[in-house]
Design an enzyme around this catalytic site. Sequence first.
Site, PDB file in Angstrom:
ATOM      1  N   CYS B 136       0.939  -1.401  -0.025  1.00  0.00           N
ATOM      2  CA  CYS B 136       0.010   0.008  -0.125  1.00  0.00           C
ATOM      3  C   CYS B 136       0.799   1.264  -0.084  1.00  0.00           C
ATOM      4  O   CYS B 136       1.271   1.660   1.026  1.00  0.00           O
ATOM      5  CB  CYS B 136      -0.879  -0.099   1.332  1.00  0.00           C
ATOM      6  SG  CYS B 136      -1.879   1.328   1.391  1.00  0.00           S
ATOM      7  N   CYS B 139      -0.393   3.972   1.938  1.00  0.00           N
ATOM      8  CA  CYS B 139      -0.165   4.013   3.510  1.00  0.00           C
ATOM      9  C   CYS B 139       1.240   4.116   3.698  1.00  0.00           C
ATOM     10  O   CYS B 139       1.401   4.907   4.808  1.00  0.00           O
ATOM     11  CB  CYS B 139      -0.679   2.538   4.039  1.00  0.00           C
ATOM     12  SG  CYS B 139      -2.154   1.891   3.159  1.00  0.00           S
ATOM     13  N   ASP B 140       2.080   3.872   3.085  1.00  0.00           N
ATOM     14  CA  ASP B 140       3.555   3.767   3.687  1.00  0.00           C
ATOM     15  C   ASP B 140       4.592   4.586   2.907  1.00  0.00           C
ATOM     16  O   ASP B 140       5.498   4.560   3.224  1.00  0.00           O
ATOM     17  CB  ASP B 140       3.911   2.253   3.641  1.00  0.00           C
ATOM     18  CG  ASP B 140       2.998   1.277   4.522  1.00  0.00           C
ATOM     19  OD1 ASP B 140       2.367   1.689   5.307  1.00  0.00           O
ATOM     20  OD2 ASP B 140       2.960   0.203   4.104  1.00  0.00           O
TER      21      ASP B 140
END
Lengths: 107, 308
Positions: B136, B139-140
């Site tokens: 992701c 997300c990261d």
Amino acid sequence: MANIFQVSDHDFELEVLNAHLPVLVDFWAPWCGPCKMVAPTVEAMAEEYEGRLKVCKLNVDDNPQTASAYGIMGIPTVAVFKNGEVVQKIVGAVPRETMKRKVEALL
Amino acid sequence: MAEEKVYDVLIIGGGPAGLTAALYAARSRLKAVVLERGMAGGQAATTHKIENYPGFPDGILGPDLGQALEQQATNFGAEFVQTEIEGVDLSGDLKTVKAYEGEYKGRTLILATGADPKKLGVKGEEELRGRGVSYCATCDGAFFKDQEVIVVGGGDAAVEEALFLTRFAKKVSIVHRRDQLRAAPVIQERAKANEKVAFIWDSVVDEIKGEKHVEGVVVKNVKTGETKTVPAAGIFIYVGLVPNTALLKGQVGMDPQGYILAGEDTMTSKPGVFAAGDCRKKPLRQVVTAVSDGAVAAMAATKNLEEE
């Protein structure tokens, strides 16, 4: 509803590292979908282990120092601290039962 | 949940397919509920920006689309519940879904369970998850400021997320098993024009290396058999999808990959059970085909209830 503490770079030492109880910290950010998946699981831990476990949330976006100090490179990461040390790290959204099992083993 | 709730239309999955099904069912004045494990929008909500959903000339952010879909469905009376599903029983007249807090029953059931990113299955992938291995980028990605990262895959998702990662990383190398990308030409053009993006063609990942976090990726050229270690702090994996249908095994017809067998009418092998979106066997998995399936499934469910 059990208490969930919002912690920051500023009060991490006081609220987490110096806490008497084991502390679960949910490292999250508002833009992260899987973090929303794990949020109710974290709330459930606070309910289930009230009085035995302190539950905190740390927004990695606003608090980059703490996230980097603990090598957080992916969110959600749920870490359990005991006496100021990390004793468990759970990465990604896991089912409630899995988190319960891992947390319970430490209490 | 103490009392048992019976719905006309029970929907598993709150992505574009499930939420559109809920919208159509609610507008048919049916009692509908969406059970979602995470965030409204599903996979679409983990996409930074969606540029190929018609009607949004400047694109729309994935989470915004998810929220809008949820809002639209609940405006007409559909319920949205965030929960974890532990089992599904399709044997009775009423379909039963066992969720963490109790059971939900439906006179009809729409499976809109979606799909999850596929794993590479190489050494280091599991061990270093969350320590540089990610599925992701939204997300990261921000954890890799001024570092070098690798993206694996050649489809739309891989190349779009590689471009997203150039906001943070100083270099993004795309590892792809062929010598050309599958992504839409408009995305390819952008990637090729971006000076932070490099390509490692005809190659697959053999191993992810690192002690405490990812330090490098062993890449093998499939034509020459040659391997080399590419230094990287992060690896983002976009090599396809696995349908979220494990709980349904043996209860509805599936293909060997686990995609639910249902035609354009969304009807599965079980009467009263419909499949919509990425979990259905079909040629194109996009938001636009998911919402289409959702509408068709809701109308099929409505018809099924009328005939009961």
